[in-house]
Design a protein around this motif. Structure first.
Motif, PDB file in Angstrom:
ATOM      1  N   PHE A   1      -1.372  -6.202   4.163  1.00  0.00           N
ATOM      2  CA  PHE A   1      -0.215  -5.727   3.409  1.00  0.00           C
ATOM      3  C   PHE A   1       1.101  -6.154   4.047  1.00  0.00           C
ATOM      4  O   PHE A   1       1.236  -6.168   5.265  1.00  0.00           O
ATOM      5  CB  PHE A   1      -0.238  -4.193   3.296  1.00  0.00           C
ATOM      6  CG  PHE A   1      -1.369  -3.683   2.462  1.00  0.00           C
ATOM      7  CD1 PHE A   1      -1.304  -3.716   1.072  1.00  0.00           C
ATOM      8  CD2 PHE A   1      -2.512  -3.193   3.060  1.00  0.00           C
ATOM      9  CE1 PHE A   1      -2.360  -3.255   0.304  1.00  0.00           C
ATOM     10  CE2 PHE A   1      -3.575  -2.733   2.299  1.00  0.00           C
ATOM     11  CZ  PHE A   1      -3.489  -2.766   0.914  1.00  0.00           C
TER      12      PHE A   1
ATOM     13  N   LEU B   1       0.868  -1.173   0.000  1.00  0.00           N
ATOM     14  CA  LEU B   1       0.000   0.000   0.000  1.00  0.00           C
ATOM     15  C   LEU B   1       0.900   1.217   0.000  1.00  0.00           C
ATOM     16  O   LEU B   1       1.706   1.412   0.910  1.00  0.00           O
ATOM     17  CB  LEU B   1      -0.910   0.028   1.224  1.00  0.00           C
ATOM     18  CG  LEU B   1      -1.854   1.238   1.294  1.00  0.00           C
ATOM     19  CD1 LEU B   1      -2.851   1.207   0.137  1.00  0.00           C
ATOM     20  CD2 LEU B   1      -2.587   1.275   2.622  1.00  0.00           C
TER      21      LEU B   1
ATOM     22  N   PHE C   1      -2.940   4.968  -2.739  1.00  0.00           N
ATOM     23  CA  PHE C   1      -4.034   5.333  -1.849  1.00  0.00           C
ATOM     24  C   PHE C   1      -3.922   6.801  -1.506  1.00  0.00           C
ATOM     25  O   PHE C   1      -2.835   7.299  -1.245  1.00  0.00           O
ATOM     26  CB  PHE C   1      -3.916   4.485  -0.576  1.00  0.00           C
ATOM     27  CG  PHE C   1      -5.052   4.603   0.378  1.00  0.00           C
ATOM     28  CD1 PHE C   1      -6.236   3.918   0.148  1.00  0.00           C
ATOM     29  CD2 PHE C   1      -4.954   5.385   1.512  1.00  0.00           C
ATOM     30  CE1 PHE C   1      -7.286   4.003   1.043  1.00  0.00           C
ATOM     31  CE2 PHE C   1      -5.993   5.480   2.412  1.00  0.00           C
ATOM     32  CZ  PHE C   1      -7.168   4.780   2.165  1.00  0.00           C
TER      33      PHE C   1
ATOM     34  N   THR D   1      -9.179   2.802   6.590  1.00  0.00           N
ATOM     35  CA  THR D   1      -8.952   2.416   5.195  1.00  0.00           C
ATOM     36  C   THR D   1      -9.991   1.467   4.627  1.00  0.00           C
ATOM     37  O   THR D   1     -10.222   1.459   3.420  1.00  0.00           O
ATOM     38  CB  THR D   1      -7.574   1.743   5.035  1.00  0.00           C
ATOM     39  OG1 THR D   1      -7.572   0.523   5.790  1.00  0.00           O
ATOM     40  CG2 THR D   1      -6.455   2.671   5.476  1.00  0.00           C
TER      41      THR D   1
ATOM     42  N   PHE E   1      -9.469  -1.719   4.543  1.00  0.00           N
ATOM     43  CA  PHE E   1      -8.751  -2.931   4.156  1.00  0.00           C
ATOM     44  C   PHE E   1      -8.829  -3.947   5.283  1.00  0.00           C
ATOM     45  O   PHE E   1      -8.954  -3.584   6.455  1.00  0.00           O
ATOM     46  CB  PHE E   1      -7.284  -2.616   3.841  1.00  0.00           C
ATOM     47  CG  PHE E   1      -7.096  -1.764   2.624  1.00  0.00           C
ATOM     48  CD1 PHE E   1      -7.452  -2.222   1.361  1.00  0.00           C
ATOM     49  CD2 PHE E   1      -6.560  -0.492   2.734  1.00  0.00           C
ATOM     50  CE1 PHE E   1      -7.282  -1.424   0.235  1.00  0.00           C
ATOM     51  CE2 PHE E   1      -6.381   0.311   1.620  1.00  0.00           C
ATOM     52  CZ  PHE E   1      -6.741  -0.169   0.367  1.00  0.00           C
TER      53      PHE E   1
ATOM     54  N   LEU F   1      -1.145  -1.020  -4.400  1.00  0.00           N
ATOM     55  CA  LEU F   1      -2.265  -0.092  -4.449  1.00  0.00           C
ATOM     56  C   LEU F   1      -1.791   1.294  -4.044  1.00  0.00           C
ATOM     57  O   LEU F   1      -1.114   1.454  -3.027  1.00  0.00           O
ATOM     58  CB  LEU F   1      -3.379  -0.535  -3.495  1.00  0.00           C
ATOM     59  CG  LEU F   1      -4.035  -1.875  -3.796  1.00  0.00           C
ATOM     60  CD1 LEU F   1      -5.012  -2.235  -2.685  1.00  0.00           C
ATOM     61  CD2 LEU F   1      -4.759  -1.828  -5.129  1.00  0.00           C
TER      62      LEU F   1
ATOM     63  N   VAL G   1       3.631  -1.032   3.902  1.00  0.00           N
ATOM     64  CA  VAL G   1       2.872   0.214   3.790  1.00  0.00           C
ATOM     65  C   VAL G   1       3.906   1.328   3.720  1.00  0.00           C
ATOM     66  O   VAL G   1       4.804   1.404   4.560  1.00  0.00           O
ATOM     67  CB  VAL G   1       1.918   0.445   4.986  1.00  0.00           C
ATOM     68  CG1 VAL G   1       1.237   1.808   4.875  1.00  0.00           C
ATOM     69  CG2 VAL G   1       0.878  -0.672   5.068  1.00  0.00           C
TER      70      VAL G   1
END
Length: 191
Positions: free
Chosen positions: A102, A56, A78, A95, A97, A76, A105
């Motif tokens: 993940f 992320l 974000f 988030t 999620f 991803l 991050v």
């Protein structure tokens, strides 16, 4: 000290501030060098490509995003809907999620813009897998010992991070390794 090659994209020669190859700034090159040195020792399978982590990337710096996409199974991006390349639009405080999703991050110069920074750090901890890492960088003011809240009229910064900033990460449960303003925060547990 002169750097002749960009640690993010390998472009040579490199500009004083921005790399002409990937657009990375000094802080991005410092972050990538710190992360790569840590990963080569602790998670070489990510760098070699033997294991593809879920990533992320909050904030979406172009050069860093390209490198993260190279090593990642899923990367991803974000951010808020006002960002030029938001990818997934959302709020870092909540988030949406799943827990422990993940491996990495990455948030560079993001957290100082978050009003409820402690909730954001706890959210990053929640969505990070055990044994995963968060690369967190803020514009550290080394002459400031104690983190201060800034009046909201100040160009969207809510915080002036001081020497005690890393305690926020530790309070959330992270094991913190820092080099200057950049921290690699590890979530304890199995790799």
């Amino acid at each position: 000290m002169s750097i002749s090659k960009c640690s993010v994209c390998g472009h040579s020669p490199i500009g004083k501030i921005k790399c002409p190859g990937c657009g990375s700034r000094r802080r991005h090159r410092r972050q990538w060098s710190f992360f790569e040195a840590w990963a080569m020792k602790e998670r070489p399978q990510w760098i070699s490509g033997k294991e593809k982590p879920h990533v992320l990337h909050v904030g979406q710096e172009r050069g860093i995003n390209s490198r993260l996409n190279e090593i990642a199974d899923t990367c991803l991006t974000f951010g808020k809907s006002t960002h030029p390349r938001p990818g997934v639009v959302g709020d870092i405080v909540c988030t949406g999620f799943p827990d422990n999703y993940f491996h990495i991050v990455w948030a560079s110069h993001v957290l100082e813009h978050v009003d409820d920074v402690e909730s954001a750090i706890f959210e990053i901890f929640r969505i990070l897998r055990h044994g995963g890492c968060a690369v967190l960088d803020v514009p550290m003011s080394f002459d400031v010992k104690t983190t201060r809240r800034v009046p909201t009229s100040n160009n969207t910064h809510f915080w002036i991070p001081g020497h005690d900033w890393f305690l926020i990460y530790k309070h959330a449960g992270f094991i913190v390794h820092n080099k200057g303003a950049t921290a690699i925060c590890l979530k304890p547990g199995r790799k």
